[in-house]
Scaffold this active site. Structure first.
Site, PDB file in Angstrom:
ATOM      1  N   CYS A 122     -61.549 -10.854 -23.251  1.00 56.41           N
ATOM      2  CA  CYS A 122     -61.778  -9.468 -23.661  1.00 56.41           C
ATOM      3  C   CYS A 122     -60.590  -8.933 -24.452  1.00 56.41           C
ATOM      4  O   CYS A 122     -60.687  -8.707 -25.646  1.00 56.41           O
ATOM      5  CB  CYS A 122     -62.064  -8.572 -22.459  1.00 56.41           C
ATOM      6  SG  CYS A 122     -62.307  -6.834 -22.931  1.00 56.41           S
TER       7      CYS A 122
ATOM      8  N   HIS B 171     -62.570   3.242 -17.655  1.00 54.33           N
ATOM      9  CA  HIS B 171     -63.424   4.270 -18.264  1.00 54.33           C
ATOM     10  C   HIS B 171     -64.698   4.471 -17.436  1.00 54.33           C
ATOM     11  O   HIS B 171     -65.145   5.609 -17.225  1.00 54.33           O
ATOM     12  CB  HIS B 171     -63.809   3.869 -19.688  1.00 54.33           C
ATOM     13  CG  HIS B 171     -62.734   4.128 -20.703  1.00 54.33           C
ATOM     14  ND1 HIS B 171     -62.031   5.301 -20.766  1.00 54.33           N
ATOM     15  CD2 HIS B 171     -62.240   3.353 -21.702  1.00 54.33           C
ATOM     16  CE1 HIS B 171     -61.161   5.251 -21.758  1.00 54.33           C
ATOM     17  NE2 HIS B 171     -61.265   4.072 -22.338  1.00 54.33           N
TER      18      HIS B 171
ATOM     19  N   CYS C 124     -59.089  -4.368 -17.085  1.00 55.70           N
ATOM     20  CA  CYS C 124     -59.174  -3.847 -18.451  1.00 55.70           C
ATOM     21  C   CYS C 124     -59.372  -2.341 -18.411  1.00 55.70           C
ATOM     22  O   CYS C 124     -60.033  -1.810 -17.511  1.00 55.70           O
ATOM     23  CB  CYS C 124     -60.330  -4.528 -19.179  1.00 55.70           C
ATOM     24  SG  CYS C 124     -60.560  -3.970 -20.888  1.00 55.70           S
TER      25      CYS C 124
ATOM     26  N   HIS D  13     -65.068  -7.755 -16.362  1.00 58.53           N
ATOM     27  CA  HIS D  13     -65.697  -8.443 -17.492  1.00 58.53           C
ATOM     28  C   HIS D  13     -64.732  -9.351 -18.245  1.00 58.53           C
ATOM     29  O   HIS D  13     -65.129  -9.973 -19.220  1.00 58.53           O
ATOM     30  CB  HIS D  13     -66.274  -7.406 -18.463  1.00 58.53           C
ATOM     31  CG  HIS D  13     -65.230  -6.508 -19.061  1.00 58.53           C
ATOM     32  ND1 HIS D  13     -64.738  -5.419 -18.384  1.00 58.53           N
ATOM     33  CD2 HIS D  13     -64.561  -6.557 -20.232  1.00 58.53           C
ATOM     34  CE1 HIS D  13     -63.814  -4.827 -19.128  1.00 58.53           C
ATOM     35  NE2 HIS D  13     -63.680  -5.504 -20.252  1.00 58.53           N
TER      36      HIS D  13
ATOM     37  N   SER E 196     -61.269  -0.678 -20.123  1.00 60.50           N
ATOM     38  CA  SER E 196     -62.696  -0.372 -20.212  1.00 60.50           C
ATOM     39  C   SER E 196     -63.308  -0.204 -18.823  1.00 60.50           C
ATOM     40  O   SER E 196     -64.160   0.672 -18.610  1.00 60.50           O
ATOM     41  CB  SER E 196     -63.430  -1.488 -20.966  1.00 60.50           C
ATOM     42  OG  SER E 196     -62.921  -1.633 -22.269  1.00 60.50           O
TER      43      SER E 196
END
Length: 362
Positions: free
Chosen positions: A163, A43, A38, A59, A40
């Protein structure tokens, strides 16, 4: 077990031997089957958002229950589950008023030993990520971080729901509450953006505009429900949207996490429209808006994990897939081994993928 560890930001993940505790009273040990890569995660890998290091990231995942704690009643060994980072306590004010995605007590009351779940041979402490850490062959999580799904659902596709799908779909259906016939624009056609487009189609949006610079992604967006496509390289994207819609859209969804696209999402609204910011704008960065636009009752809001009620939403998404309404097969660009995880993130940064997944049984 083997796990991918982030030791230092802007450095590749390293594959290490990692150990887990035994399940506590309300904890579940899961054999990870699939973990999605992902944006995220990226990041945090790039230091755009802070997190204690070293840590096992990941996640977005699905797996099979191996052991359960003494007080667990929701699942049993052998059950198939999807994980969700929005673990909930069920008793705080937000949980009690129907907003478990904003639970305030996850670390205080529920997970007092979470920081010690993982260990490794190095001397440093090893941190769990978002109560999950799914870039590992096993996960030890609180029972309120999982949802049980039917075994007929392929686990590689189920992982996406945890997610990317719930974030995009939920932003449209739960956060913005798009109504049949309304006009929608989605800025960014990665995994979450595709879920928003597919969700808008399921919600009955009258016109769905996909914005991206990747022609292949725009083509896929049309298959998932987009009625119009826009390449920002062809001119002012706000003006292109206004021209298509005779003045602006009812709903815009920013899924890239950038200052300029968040500002564009607000600027392309019709009077009374709502911009929903789904992307993770880098920590500390601010956006600028024209104050006059608020006089026409334009609104801007955030969306966290699609404002989900994940034990309700995710089984519904499984049913949408089983009935042919959610087109998950089209999203997976690559199936990788854990040892190939850095290659997967490199492809993500290059904009070559919608979703890559780690297959732990491969």
């Amino acid at each position: 077990m083997k796990a991918a560890v982030l030791v230092e930001v802007n450095k590749p993940l390293v594959i290490e031997d990692v150990s887990l505790q035994k399940p506590g009273p309300r904890e579940v040990l899961i054999r990870t089957s699939v973990a999605g890569l992902c944006h995220s995660d990226l990041h945090f890998m790039e230091g755009l958002y802070p997190h204690p290091l070293p840590a096992v990231l990941g996640h977005e995942s699905a797996g099979i229950v191996e052991q359960v704690g003494s007080d667990v009643t929701y699942v049993k060994p052998g059950d198939h589950v999807v994980t969700c980072l929005s673990v909930f306590c069920g008793t705080c004010d937000n949980c009690s008023t129907g907003r478990p995605v904003l639970c305030t007590d996850t670390t205080v009351k529920m997970l007092p030993g979470a920081s010690n779940r993982l260990s490794w041979a190095r001397s440093e402490k090893l941190n769990q990520f978002l109560n999950l850490s799914s870039f590992a062959e096993q996960m030890l999580v609180h029972e309120n971080a999982i949802v049980k799904i039917k075994k007929e659902m392929p686990l590689d596709l189920a992982a996406l729901i945890g997610c990317g799908v719930i974030t995009g779909y939920g932003a449209v259906v739960n956060t913005a509450k798009v109504q049949p016939g309304e006009t929608v624009v989605v800025i960014g056609c990665g995994g979450v953006g595709m879920a928003a487009i597919n969700g808008a189609e399921i919600a009955g949006a009258g016109r769905i505009i996909a914005v991206d610079t990747n022609p292949a992604k725009l083509q896929l967006a049309t298959k998932l429900g987009a009625t119009d496509i826009i390449d920002p390289r062809n001119g002012d994207v706000v003006q292109q949207v206004r021209d298509l819609t005779n003045g602006g859209v009812n709903h815009s969804f920013e899924v890239l996490g950038r200052k300029e696209t968040a500002e564009q999402a607000f600027a392309m609204l019709a009077p009374g429209g709502t911009a929903t910011i789904v992307g993770m704008i880098p920590f500390g960065q601010k956006i600028e808006l024209h104050g006059f636009d608020f006089l026409r009752e334009r609104k801007i809001q955030g969306s966290s994990m699609g404002s989900n009620h994940f034990r309700v939403d995710m089984p519904r998404l499984v049913e949408f897939y089983m009935r042919g309404k959610l087109h998950l097969e089209d999203w997976i660009s690559a199936k990788l081994k854990l040892s190939e995880i850095n290659d997967g993130f490199a492809a993500m940064k290059a904009g070559k993928t919608v979703r890559s997944v780690i297959m732990f049984d491969a």
